[in-house]
Design a protein around this motif. Structure first.
Motif, PDB file in Angstrom:
ATOM      1  N   VAL A  95      45.356  14.204  55.148  1.00 50.38           N
ATOM      2  CA  VAL A  95      44.649  14.634  53.940  1.00 50.38           C
ATOM      3  C   VAL A  95      45.723  14.900  52.894  1.00 50.38           C
ATOM      4  N   ASN A  96      45.649  14.163  51.786  1.00 49.76           N
ATOM      5  CA  ASN A  96      46.775  14.170  50.871  1.00 49.76           C
ATOM      6  C   ASN A  96      46.367  14.302  49.415  1.00 49.76           C
ATOM      7  N   PRO A  97      46.828  15.357  48.756  1.00 51.08           N
ATOM      8  CA  PRO A  97      46.596  15.448  47.314  1.00 51.08           C
ATOM      9  C   PRO A  97      47.541  14.495  46.583  1.00 51.08           C
ATOM     10  N   LEU A  98      47.049  13.814  45.570  1.00 56.26           N
ATOM     11  CA  LEU A  98      47.930  13.033  44.696  1.00 56.26           C
ATOM     12  C   LEU A  98      48.230  13.929  43.502  1.00 56.26           C
ATOM     13  N   ARG A  99      49.472  14.340  43.392  1.00 54.32           N
ATOM     14  CA  ARG A  99      49.856  15.305  42.377  1.00 54.32           C
ATOM     15  C   ARG A  99      50.072  14.617  41.041  1.00 54.32           C
ATOM     16  N   GLY A 100      49.596  15.257  39.992  1.00 61.24           N
ATOM     17  CA  GLY A 100      49.654  14.613  38.679  1.00 61.24           C
ATOM     18  C   GLY A 100      51.040  14.531  38.105  1.00 61.24           C
ATOM     19  N   GLN A 101      51.742  15.642  38.096  1.00 60.83           N
ATOM     20  CA  GLN A 101      53.039  15.661  37.447  1.00 60.83           C
ATOM     21  C   GLN A 101      54.153  15.616  38.477  1.00 60.83           C
ATOM     22  N   GLY A 102      55.345  15.274  37.971  1.00 62.39           N
ATOM     23  CA  GLY A 102      56.485  15.045  38.843  1.00 62.39           C
ATOM     24  C   GLY A 102      56.762  16.166  39.819  1.00 62.39           C
ATOM     25  N   ASN A 103      56.513  17.392  39.411  1.00 61.85           N
ATOM     26  CA  ASN A 103      56.914  18.498  40.272  1.00 61.85           C
ATOM     27  C   ASN A 103      55.791  19.508  40.494  1.00 61.85           C
ATOM     28  N   VAL A 104      54.552  19.044  40.591  1.00 64.49           N
ATOM     29  CA  VAL A 104      53.453  19.971  40.859  1.00 64.49           C
ATOM     30  C   VAL A 104      53.652  20.638  42.213  1.00 64.49           C
ATOM     31  N   GLN A 105      54.105  19.847  43.181  1.00 65.48           N
ATOM     32  CA  GLN A 105      54.298  20.422  44.515  1.00 65.48           C
ATOM     33  C   GLN A 105      55.386  21.488  44.471  1.00 65.48           C
ATOM     34  N   GLY A 106      56.464  21.193  43.748  1.00 64.09           N
ATOM     35  CA  GLY A 106      57.535  22.190  43.622  1.00 64.09           C
ATOM     36  C   GLY A 106      57.035  23.422  42.897  1.00 64.09           C
TER      37      GLY A 106
ATOM     38  N   VAL B 122      61.800  16.200  48.404  1.00 66.93           N
ATOM     39  CA  VAL B 122      62.714  16.793  47.433  1.00 66.93           C
ATOM     40  C   VAL B 122      63.798  15.762  47.109  1.00 66.93           C
ATOM     41  N   SER B 123      63.857  15.372  45.842  1.00 66.13           N
ATOM     42  CA  SER B 123      64.818  14.360  45.407  1.00 66.13           C
ATOM     43  C   SER B 123      65.654  14.932  44.268  1.00 66.13           C
ATOM     44  N   ARG B 124      66.809  14.367  44.089  1.00 67.00           N
ATOM     45  CA  ARG B 124      67.714  14.868  43.055  1.00 67.00           C
ATOM     46  C   ARG B 124      67.354  14.322  41.674  1.00 67.00           C
ATOM     47  N   VAL B 125      67.384  15.233  40.708  1.00 66.46           N
ATOM     48  CA  VAL B 125      67.398  14.849  39.306  1.00 66.46           C
ATOM     49  C   VAL B 125      68.860  14.971  38.901  1.00 66.46           C
TER      50      VAL B 125
ATOM     51  N   ASP C  26      72.191  14.477  48.592  1.00 68.15           N
ATOM     52  CA  ASP C  26      73.162  13.444  48.206  1.00 68.15           C
ATOM     53  C   ASP C  26      73.469  12.535  49.389  1.00 68.15           C
ATOM     54  N   GLN C  27      73.478  13.144  50.588  1.00 65.78           N
ATOM     55  CA  GLN C  27      73.852  12.379  51.781  1.00 65.78           C
ATOM     56  C   GLN C  27      72.709  11.472  52.262  1.00 65.78           C
ATOM     57  N   ILE C  28      71.471  12.000  52.322  1.00 64.65           N
ATOM     58  CA  ILE C  28      70.399  11.183  52.917  1.00 64.65           C
ATOM     59  C   ILE C  28      69.387  10.688  51.887  1.00 64.65           C
ATOM     60  N   GLY C  29      69.615  10.959  50.615  1.00 64.32           N
ATOM     61  CA  GLY C  29      68.758  10.406  49.572  1.00 64.32           C
ATOM     62  C   GLY C  29      67.655  11.347  49.120  1.00 64.32           C
ATOM     63  N   SER C  30      66.911  11.898  50.081  1.00 59.05           N
ATOM     64  CA  SER C  30      65.849  12.851  49.767  1.00 59.05           C
ATOM     65  C   SER C  30      65.375  13.423  51.092  1.00 59.05           C
ATOM     66  N   ALA C  31      64.670  14.545  51.036  1.00 60.00           N
ATOM     67  CA  ALA C  31      64.170  15.150  52.282  1.00 60.00           C
ATOM     68  C   ALA C  31      62.843  15.824  52.013  1.00 60.00           C
ATOM     69  N   GLN C  32      61.917  15.686  52.964  1.00 62.12           N
ATOM     70  CA  GLN C  32      60.603  16.307  52.810  1.00 62.12           C
ATOM     71  C   GLN C  32      60.608  17.660  53.497  1.00 62.12           C
ATOM     72  N   TRP C  33      60.071  18.698  52.807  1.00 57.74           N
ATOM     73  CA  TRP C  33      59.958  19.983  53.504  1.00 57.74           C
ATOM     74  C   TRP C  33      58.799  19.908  54.478  1.00 57.74           C
ATOM     75  N   PRO C  34      58.753  20.663  55.562  1.00 61.24           N
ATOM     76  CA  PRO C  34      59.771  21.628  55.973  1.00 61.24           C
ATOM     77  C   PRO C  34      61.096  20.972  56.371  1.00 61.24           C
ATOM     78  N   CYS C  35      62.150  21.577  55.822  1.00 65.15           N
ATOM     79  CA  CYS C  35      63.501  21.123  56.136  1.00 65.15           C
ATOM     80  C   CYS C  35      64.240  22.379  56.572  1.00 65.15           C
ATOM     81  N   ASN C  36      64.498  22.480  57.860  1.00 64.30           N
ATOM     82  CA  ASN C  36      65.089  23.717  58.403  1.00 64.30           C
ATOM     83  C   ASN C  36      65.846  23.380  59.675  1.00 64.30           C
ATOM     84  N   LYS C  37      66.201  24.385  60.457  1.00 59.69           N
ATOM     85  CA  LYS C  37      67.055  24.080  61.605  1.00 59.69           C
ATOM     86  C   LYS C  37      66.341  23.234  62.664  1.00 59.69           C
ATOM     87  N   ASP C  38      65.012  23.317  62.702  1.00 53.11           N
ATOM     88  CA  ASP C  38      64.260  22.452  63.622  1.00 53.11           C
ATOM     89  C   ASP C  38      64.117  21.030  63.096  1.00 53.11           C
TER      90      ASP C  38
END
Lengths: 711, 239
Positions: free
Chosen positions: A340-351, A472-475, A530-542
């Motif tokens: 189930v996936n919301p399509l977010r309108g703006q670039g950083n609504v999720q953030g 999460v991607s770099r600007v 920078d190393q892997i391009g981007s990462a989706q949260w959850p991003c943690n020790k697991d």
């Protein structure tokens, strides 16, 4: 024709437009951006792009870009250009004066989904740690706040369960109240690829959008519902699933709260949600409701994508819960190809959503009332924080009209144009003593502002965006900020001027602070991205490199189980009448973006120079309308004038327009009703009438503007 | 489609889309390489660091086999197959360079060159220009004044990019990008043989066509026939 001139430098960054968050290589010659090339390793776009990100970047260089800070004592005075120091000192002085006179809670802040994660985090830090209250909200309030609430209630996380690529393993794709080929074009292209490979498509939308039918892509079922009947139709689909026992009993027993499932079954299984009952209410064929239910439940992999057509209703949160319930009941969660996936309108609504830019929660949706969470922030920030939730944006505006709310820091938003019931918003703005606006351009809101901080475009700053798939991607800064400061620096300096000492060498240190204070972001850093391009949260020790698919083993709720919410259909109070017999719904178009701040300053206006009203031929004939006629559209709330386009995309009784142009003021007619749970405005249903008018006054200049834009 | 989009790399063009079949080992110019089954010989060669010259192939699009520049020799097989449309096979021995191949490539590239505006060759940096440079092609044997497309009109109707058919080599990359990547199907090849040309919708200017200006065709074009206006100073400098 000579050969093109080769760009000199290229920087990988993230598009600032919609929630797809495409990676681009921004190519420059000197200090000028000459080309944006989609990045083949961008995990959201795989080298593809749309007209906005690829071509419509020149707004940063528009002649009316504000390059110096501005102040004025009264909104009737002309603006005065001042130095940064003077602007910070003036704004800080005013905020302190107001707080001394009207109390600590008389001021608030609003952040925008066009800001980076770091800027959003700093803005809420400014409200909480410096202004000393929780009056912080963000523009997701008016788009996806029901997503956060509705999904959290059912599946435990107010975010997309999947990554975009997951759709390539879907067998059935259900699109509800979204139009990806226009609103999220690069995801739309990925979806069409999958449809060309044979996936089935269900579309629930009042309008026959391009997603419903285009070259080599046609919906198997299109439920062209009457605006405002989402919950009824989704309950009716659930009814079929329950009555025909199409649900996934094994999944429900293993992963969900069974008692709640039984309650839900009893509710939606009731005769009142039978397709034969709901069909006439929603204006669709009952057989199509059954087909949609059987297709979705049949999978084997069925996935749901939805947009503002679900959330922007008085039952927006309920609509989202319906989708959560559907996913759980059919076991369409926790693996590739479903979700189930919301399509977010703006670039950083999720953030904006997950970094605590809300009056009641810190980052990670942890309540400000929770002592332990608050203590962790107090320890990091060295101040005592308010335990009382603050005001939501609509409540801030109400309080301003009432006279108790006197100042606001608005970062990258234009509430006067984008928020509902414009007259009310203007009244609120006029009643405040210091409105600090931080943006690229003067806009509708700046007419009521006292301080203007000239911001930096996303091409001029460093930070991160979190896209609609939690990525999460770099600007990255491509050129130096035109007004001298990056946005995060402006917010930090404003905090300093307000008397709070802090400094960062770069926004990577802000992300580090976010990581220290937010469990889902704990593994995020500039270095990792920078190393892997981007990462989706959850991003943690697991999950040190992030998580593509959520809910594989359990749902992030206290007992790890998904649950079913009761989603009784309650029709909106906004109803048609003899005076207002048509239902207006609104949406977006490919070439323009939201209120048009960026795209209207580019040649994109060639394609969409003005907002038009789509109306069915039957309704047009009844009103003596020809294609292209000017019409006045009235609702209980206001009236606007625009041109009519006779269109088969809308059914009789429904009219549709976009809201990209300030001059057409679509939000002057939209209602002041809102979602029962989150105050998200009901933009998608307004009873209106339409009458033909002669060419309106001032049209000569409108025409000129249109032609100018077209050139 | 999973691996085809997720296996792309920024700094290399594998020539054909990445696949994810079981490993297949072969030799390219005597060098062993292992790639997933379903991959093309072109991809295997690029992976082995023996990239084969090409014009109509790129790894964001399925192989098409029209430009005839990527020809190879395979031990035990007749003829000179196109490496983009030839799938790898276990134990295959491929030669990407030989006297015969050089002669064939030179012939094909000379034909392209003979219908390309001569004064647009120096200073060019498109894939076509780079391929000519790499293969050392500076002239063709066909003389001036033969049949050509030099009078074709530039379509600059789109605010962001232009289409100069004189530089078009009719490789169909734009047509295929519009279909495969974007899914809009706005472009097609009109006519046959020497008369074939890229057209938008019903032979309309780009701006009036179904084109949604996503830029996929411009990105795919190997010869700067479709090119961003922003890369030009002066006339094409946009607002």
């Amino acid at each position: 024709m000579p050969n093109p001139i080769k760009p000199e430098k290229s920087v990988v960054t993230t598009c600032a437009y919609c929630g797809v968050g495409c990676g681009f290589k921004a190519e420059t010659r000197g200090e000028k951006i000459v080309r944006m090339i989609p990045w083949k390793e961008g995990k959201a776009n795989h080298g593809h792009s749309c007209i906005k990100g690829r071509f419509a970047y020149d707004y940063y260089n528009a002649p009316d870009r504000v390059l110096t800070p501005l102040i004025r004592a009264s909104i009737d005075d002309p603006w005065k250009s001042v130095s940064w120091e003077e602007a910070f000192a003036y704004a800080a002085g005013e905020f302190k004066r107001i707080q001394a006179k009207f109390g600590v809670k008389s001021i608030g802040a609003v952040s925008s989904s066009r800001c980076t994660n770091e800027e959003i985090f700093l803005t809420q830090k400014l409200a909480r740690a410096v202004l000393g209250n929780n009056n912080i909200d963000n523009c997701a309030r008016i788009c996806h706040s029901p997503t956060q609430f509705g999904l959290t209630q059912t599946i435990g996380a107010g975010a997309a369960s999947q990554h975009f690529d997951s759709i390539l393993q879907a067998d059935v794709i259900m699109i509800v109240g979204a139009n990806p080929t226009e609103g999220h074009p690069v995801f739309g292209s990925l979806m069409k690829r999958r449809i060309r490979e044979g996936a089935r498509l269900i579309v629930i939308d009042p309008r026959k959008t391009e997603t419903v039918e285009s070259a080599h892509c046609k919906a198997d079922v299109h439920l062209a519902i009457r605006p405002g009947t989402n919950v009824a139709i989704l309950d009716s689909i659930a009814h079929v699933i329950v009555r025909e026992k199409l649900y996934n009993e094994a999944f429900v027993h293993a992963r969900c709260e069974v008692a709640e499932f039984e309650n839900w079954k009893a509710l939606v299984g009731d005769d009142k949600y039978a397709p034969e009952v709901i069909g006439p209410i929603a204006n669709v064929d009952p057989a199509d409701i059954r087909r949609a239910a059987r297709l979705y439940a049949g999978g084997p992999n069925s996935t749901i994508y939805y947009g503002l057509g679900v959330t922007e209703h008085s039952q927006g949160s309920t609509g989202v819960m319906c989708l959560g319930n559907l996913g759980l009941s059919c076991g369409m969660l926790g693996r590739e190809g479903v979700g189930v996936n919301p399509l977010r309108g703006q670039g950083n609504v999720q953030g904006g959503s997950c970094l605590g830019s809300w009056p009641h929660v810190f980052s990670g949706y942890r309540f400000v009332t929770d002592h332990a969470t608050r203590s962790s922030f107090e320890a990091e920030w060295g101040v005592t924080l308010d335990a009382e939730p603050g005001l939501r944006l609509p409540n801030m505006l109400d309080a301003a009209v009432a006279g108790s709310f006197k100042g606001m820091y608005i970062m990258g938003e234009d509430p006067v144009q984008s928020d509902p019931n414009q007259h009310h918003v203007i009244a609120a703005m006029k009643n405040m003593e210091c409105v600090v606006l931080h943006d690229l351009f003067l806009n509708e809101t700046s007419k009521y502002a006292h301080v203007f901080f000239p911001g930096s475009s996303s091409l001029e700053k460093d930070g991160t965006f979190t896209n609609a798939e939690r990525r999460v991607s770099r600007v990255r800064k491509v050129i130096e900020p035109l007004a001298g400061l990056q946005d995060w620096e402006i917010t930090v300096k404003f905090m300093n001027a307000l008397g709070y000492e802090l400094s960062y060498d770069n926004p990577g240190e802000v992300l580090d602070e976010i990581a220290r204070l937010s469990p889902n972001y704990s593994g995020m850093s500039f270095a990792l991205i920078d190393q892997i391009g981007s990462a989706q949260w959850p991003c943690n020790k697991d999950a040190p490199q992030g998580t593509e698919v959520l809910h594989r083993e359990k749902f992030p709720r206290a007992n790890g189980l998904g649950t079913f919410m009761l989603t009784d259909y309650v029709p909106t109070a906004e109803r048609t009448s003899d005076r207002f017999p048509l239902l207006l719904t609104t949406g977006r178009i490919l070439t323009q973006y939201n209120v048009g701040t960026q795209t209207r300053r580019t040649p994109n206006s060639v394609w969409h120079p003005e907002d038009v009203l789509e109306i069915n031929e039957q309704d047009a004939i009844a009103r003596g309308l020809q294609d292209g006629d000017w019409v006045q559209m009235s609702s209980r709330f206001g009236q606007i004038q625009l041109r009519a386009r006779i269109s088969e995309r809308v059914n009789p009784g429904v009219v549709y327009t976009t809201f990209h142009h300030a001059k057409s003021k679509a939000n002057a007619v939209t209602s002041d009703l809102s979602d029962w749970a989150t105050n998200c405005p009901e933009y998608k249903v307004t009873a209106v009438d339409v009458v033909r008018i002669r060419v309106p006054t001032g049209t000569a200049s409108l025409e000129a503007a249109r032609l100018e834009a077209a050139e | 489609m999973w691996h085809e989009v997720r296996g792309l790399k920024d700094d290399v063009d594998l020539g054909t889309p990445p696949r994810d079949g079981p490993p297949v080992s072969l030799e390219i110019d005597g060098q062993p390489v292992t790639v997933p089954a379903g991959s093309s010989v072109m991809l295997a060669a690029a992976t082995a660091g023996r990239a084969i010259p090409k014009l109509c192939a790129t790894d964001m699009l399925e192989a098409f086999g029209s430009c005839r520049v990527c020809l190879i020799e395979i031990e035990g097989r007749n003829g000179f197959p196109a490496s983009c449309t030839t799938p790898v096979a276990e134990g295959m021995k491929v030669k990407t360079r030989s006297e015969a191949l050089t002669r064939l490539r030179k012939g094909v590239l000379g034909l392209y060159l003979s219908d390309f505006p001569r004064n647009e060759i120096p200073g060019g940096w498109s894939e076509f220009h780079e391929t000519l440079k790499a293969e050392g092609i500076t002239s063709h044997p066909y003389g001036e004044g033969g049949a050509n497309h030099f009078d074709a009109r530039v379509d600059d109707s789109n605010p962001y990019f232009l289409f100069d058919p004189t530089k078009c080599i009719v490789c169909s990359r734009c047509v295929r990008a519009c279909a495969e990547v974007q899914g809009t199907f706005a472009l097609t090849i009109d006519g046959r043989g020497f008369e074939s040309k890229v057209v938008a919708s019903q032979n309309q200017p780009f701006l009036q066509s179904e084109c949604v200006s996503c830029g996929a065709c411009v990105q795919a074009c190997p010869s700067h026939a479709l090119v961003e206006k922003s890369l030009f100073d002066g006339e094409y400098k946009h607002a």
